[in-house]
Design a protein around this motif. Structure first.
Motif, short mmCIF file in Angstrom:
data_model
loop_
_atom_site.label_atom_id
_atom_site.label_comp_id
_atom_site.label_asym_id
_atom_site.label_seq_id
_atom_site.Cartn_x
_atom_site.Cartn_y
_atom_site.Cartn_z
N MET A 170 0.85 -1.20 0.00
CA MET A 170 0.00 0.00 0.00
C MET A 170 0.88 1.24 0.00
SD MET A 170 -3.40 -0.55 2.37
CE MET A 170 -2.51 -0.53 3.89
N VAL A 171 0.46 2.25 -0.75
CA VAL A 171 1.22 3.49 -0.88
C VAL A 171 0.50 4.60 -0.13
CG1 VAL A 171 2.06 5.21 -2.53
CG2 VAL A 171 2.17 2.78 -3.10
N GLU A 172 1.26 5.36 0.65
CA GLU A 172 0.69 6.50 1.37
C GLU A 172 0.39 7.62 0.38
OE1 GLU A 172 3.53 7.74 4.30
OE2 GLU A 172 3.75 5.71 5.08
N VAL A 173 -0.66 8.37 0.67
CA VAL A 173 -1.04 9.52 -0.15
C VAL A 173 -1.29 10.71 0.78
CG1 VAL A 173 -2.04 8.16 -2.02
CG2 VAL A 173 -3.49 8.89 -0.13
N PRO B 231 -0.92 18.22 4.33
CA PRO B 231 0.14 17.23 4.15
C PRO B 231 0.00 15.97 5.02
CG PRO B 231 0.93 19.10 5.40
CD PRO B 231 -0.46 19.43 4.97
N ARG B 232 -1.10 15.81 5.75
CA ARG B 232 -1.28 14.61 6.56
C ARG B 232 -1.37 13.39 5.65
NH1 ARG B 232 -4.31 11.02 7.47
NH2 ARG B 232 -4.91 9.96 9.32
N ARG B 233 -0.56 12.38 5.95
CA ARG B 233 -0.52 11.16 5.13
C ARG B 233 -1.62 10.19 5.55
NH1 ARG B 233 5.44 9.52 3.38
NH2 ARG B 233 6.12 11.57 2.71
N THR B 234 -2.11 9.46 4.56
CA THR B 234 -3.14 8.46 4.77
C THR B 234 -2.99 7.39 3.69
OG1 THR B 234 -5.53 8.08 4.95
CG2 THR B 234 -4.82 9.77 3.40
N TYR B 235 -3.73 6.32 3.82
CA TYR B 235 -3.80 5.32 2.75
C TYR B 235 -5.11 5.45 1.99
CZ TYR B 235 0.18 2.88 4.80
OH TYR B 235 1.42 2.56 5.27
N PHE B 236 -6.08 6.16 2.55
CA PHE B 236 -7.43 6.20 2.02
C PHE B 236 -7.65 7.37 1.08
CE2 PHE B 236 -8.61 4.31 6.38
CZ PHE B 236 -8.26 3.04 5.97
N GLU C 207 -3.11 -0.07 9.65
CA GLU C 207 -2.08 0.70 8.94
C GLU C 207 -2.36 2.20 9.05
OE1 GLU C 207 0.68 -0.36 7.42
OE2 GLU C 207 0.30 -2.47 7.77
N GLU C 208 -3.61 2.58 8.89
CA GLU C 208 -3.99 4.00 8.99
C GLU C 208 -3.71 4.52 10.40
OE1 GLU C 208 -5.37 7.66 7.65
OE2 GLU C 208 -4.81 5.89 6.52
#
Length: 156
Positions: free
Chosen positions: A97-100, A106-111, A146-147
């Motif tokens: 899974m790639v973070e976006v 700029p908060r990173r998430t997978y969703f 993961e989140e």
């Protein structure tokens, strides 16, 4: 216990209800658009954007979808789905899974939620190699875990 902790951190991270007290209270918003699609964009060395071409059927079909070959993606936008995930490897392998992140937050998430331009995160600001994506999926405990780990790392 990990699922409950993950869901609580997920709620605190801004996705779902701010005052979620149980799993039943936690919800992602329903999609606003009735038309389901996902679009990917790449950029060249001069930072000029170009849309990655997908067939209409592939871009609007739920479930795991593979790119024909790995594609260097700068930005992704989806409509009509509650959430999408992007992966570095084909066949939507969980470990890839790639973070976006959104440009303005700029908060990173997978969703990848609907209505925002999501930028896959890497050391190279221009692109990230992606192998597959999954939209319209049922979120599982490991997705929330993961989140939650991403949110906990940002809090530190």
């Amino acid at each position: 216990m990990l699922l409950t902790l993950s869901l609580q951190l997920f709620a605190l991270s801004g996705f779902g209800h701010a005052h979620a007290e149980s799993q039943e209270d936690l919800q992602l918003p329903a999609p606003a658009s009735p038309k389901k699609s996902i679009r990917f964009y790449k950029v060249n060395k001069q930072m000029q954007g170009d849309r990655v071409m997908l067939t209409p059927k592939k871009s609007s079909s739920p479930g795991c979808q593979n790119f024909l070959k790995s594609v260097r993606v700068h930005k992704a936008v989806q409509t009509g789905y509650i959430v999408c995930l992007v992966y570095a490897e084909k066949d939507c392998k969980h470990a890839s899974m790639v973070e976006v992140a959104r440009e303005e937050k700029p908060r990173r998430t997978y969703f990848l939620t609907e209505g925002f331009a999501w930028m896959p995160q890497s050391d190279d600001m221009r692109w990230v190699k992606l192998g597959s994506w999954n939209c319209g999926l049922e979120l599982e405990a490991e997705h929330f875990a993961e989140e939650a780990m991403l949110a906990a790392a940002e809090v530190k």
